[in-house]
Design a protein around this motif. Structure first.
Motif, short mmCIF file in Angstrom:
data_model
loop_
_atom_site.label_atom_id
_atom_site.label_comp_id
_atom_site.label_asym_id
_atom_site.label_seq_id
_atom_site.Cartn_x
_atom_site.Cartn_y
_atom_site.Cartn_z
N GLU A 85 49.97 -22.79 -39.98
CA GLU A 85 48.58 -22.85 -39.58
C GLU A 85 47.83 -21.80 -40.40
OE1 GLU A 85 45.50 -24.59 -37.90
OE2 GLU A 85 47.59 -25.21 -37.62
N GLY A 86 46.68 -22.17 -40.95
CA GLY A 86 45.99 -21.29 -41.88
C GLY A 86 46.47 -21.44 -43.29
N VAL A 131 43.65 -25.35 -44.08
CA VAL A 131 42.30 -24.86 -44.41
C VAL A 131 41.40 -26.02 -44.85
CG1 VAL A 131 40.99 -23.45 -46.04
CG2 VAL A 131 43.03 -22.52 -44.96
N TRP A 165 42.29 -21.74 -49.84
CA TRP A 165 43.21 -20.95 -49.02
C TRP A 165 43.06 -19.45 -49.26
CZ3 TRP A 165 47.48 -18.28 -51.36
CH2 TRP A 165 48.36 -17.68 -50.47
N GLY A 198 41.00 -16.92 -46.70
CA GLY A 198 41.68 -16.66 -45.43
C GLY A 198 42.94 -15.84 -45.61
N ARG A 225 43.65 -12.31 -43.74
CA ARG A 225 44.83 -12.07 -42.90
C ARG A 225 45.62 -10.86 -43.38
NH1 ARG A 225 44.18 -17.65 -42.73
NH2 ARG A 225 44.33 -18.54 -40.64
#
Length: 289
Positions: free
Chosen positions: A122-123, A128, A258, A261, A265
């Motif tokens: 996820e992510g 995304v 991507w 994000g 993170r």
């Protein structure tokens, strides 16, 4: 250059972040063991004990992004694509890959890669894209079986639904609106007035999933690097038995979404370290006539 001192819980004294801290953060987000068996991810060059102050994220480890990393005095270039995916027998500086590695090593800039292990969670890359397109209840096309990533939201690709049906042309325009511009743009195969709502997608090269049941059940399949014969065969099958329209986008563009994000993170896990997403477009095509 940003400097950071953080408390070391074992000693109570401050310490600087090191490359090993970045590797641990990356491992928590994108476990190396969850990568496909053919993939080559993780630390390519550099040393764990090196100080970590600046990290540049990019899709491709190529001359342009190496230039950017060294010009910015980055300590690590974190790339999505592996530099040494296939076996090489020399890293001499009269080879392209050897020259890149030599420049990174001389510039004291490590190279770390997260490829298929960054695709599946996820992510990840496909998740995304699904989020940017507004897909609901998006699930993997192929669910991951890796014990390192748990739950039904980890896997290759995504399939989900739009809030309401729209024409294939309108959806293609939606896709174009979320991606950076490239020479090849957004290519579409199908009736522009066809209503689409169920969307399957895979960031990066995805013709290997053209026959997957979840793709065949979708109204449109969005991916990159579709070759002539697999695409043509998929369209012929769709005409005879039903199947998705096809949307082909630039490989670099689909995976570039991507990066923001990923930087965020990592920044949450390593506060004070400076993360930057590359501004260089490394799509290989420069113009069309």
């Amino acid at each position: 250059m940003v400097q950071l001192s953080v408390a070391d819980p074992s000693s109570g004294s401050p310490r600087e972040h090191t490359v090993s801290d970045l590797r641990r953060a990356a491992e928590a987000l994108w476990p190396v063991a969850s990568a496909e068996s053919w993939d080559r991810v993780g630390l390519v060059s550099g040393r764990d004990a090196a100080p970590l102050r600046r990290v540049l994220l990019a899709v491709d480890p190529v001359g342009a992004t190496v230039d950017e990393a060294l010009e910015w005095d980055a300590d690590v270039l974190l790339a999505h694509h592996p530099l040494l995916l296939r076996g090489v027998h020399s890293v001499a500086e009269d080879t392209a890959k050897g020259a890149l590695l030599a420049r990174l090593i001389r510039g004291d800039c490590a190279l770390l890669t997260a490829h298929t292990n960054a695709d599946i969670p996820e992510g990840g890359v496909s998740a995304v894209i699904a989020e940017r397109l507004g897909l609901r209840a998006a699930r993997p096309i192929v669910e991951s079986t890796s014990p390192e990533v748990s739950g039904g939201t980890a896997g290759i690709g995504r399939v989900g639904t739009l809030d309401a049906p729209e024409s294939l042309r309108a959806f293609a325009e939606r896709v174009a609106g979320i991606l950076p511009q490239t020479v090849s743009g957004v290519r579409v195969a199908g009736d522009p007035d066809r209503a689409v709502q169920r969307i399957a997608l895979l960031g990066g090269a995805g013709d290997s999933l053209l026959d997957h049941p979840a793709v065949l059940a979708a109204d449109v399949y969005l991916t990159s690097d579709l070759r002539h014969h697999p695409a043509q065969e998929a369209l012929e099958r769709a005409a005879a038995m039903g199947g998705p329209a096809l949307i082909d986008v630039a490989h670099w563009a689909s995976e570039s979404l991507w990066l923001d994000g990923a930087a965020e993170r990592l920044g949450d896990r390593l506060p004070g370290v400076e993360f930057r997403v590359s501004t260089r477009r490394t799509d290989p095509w420069s113009f069309a006539v």
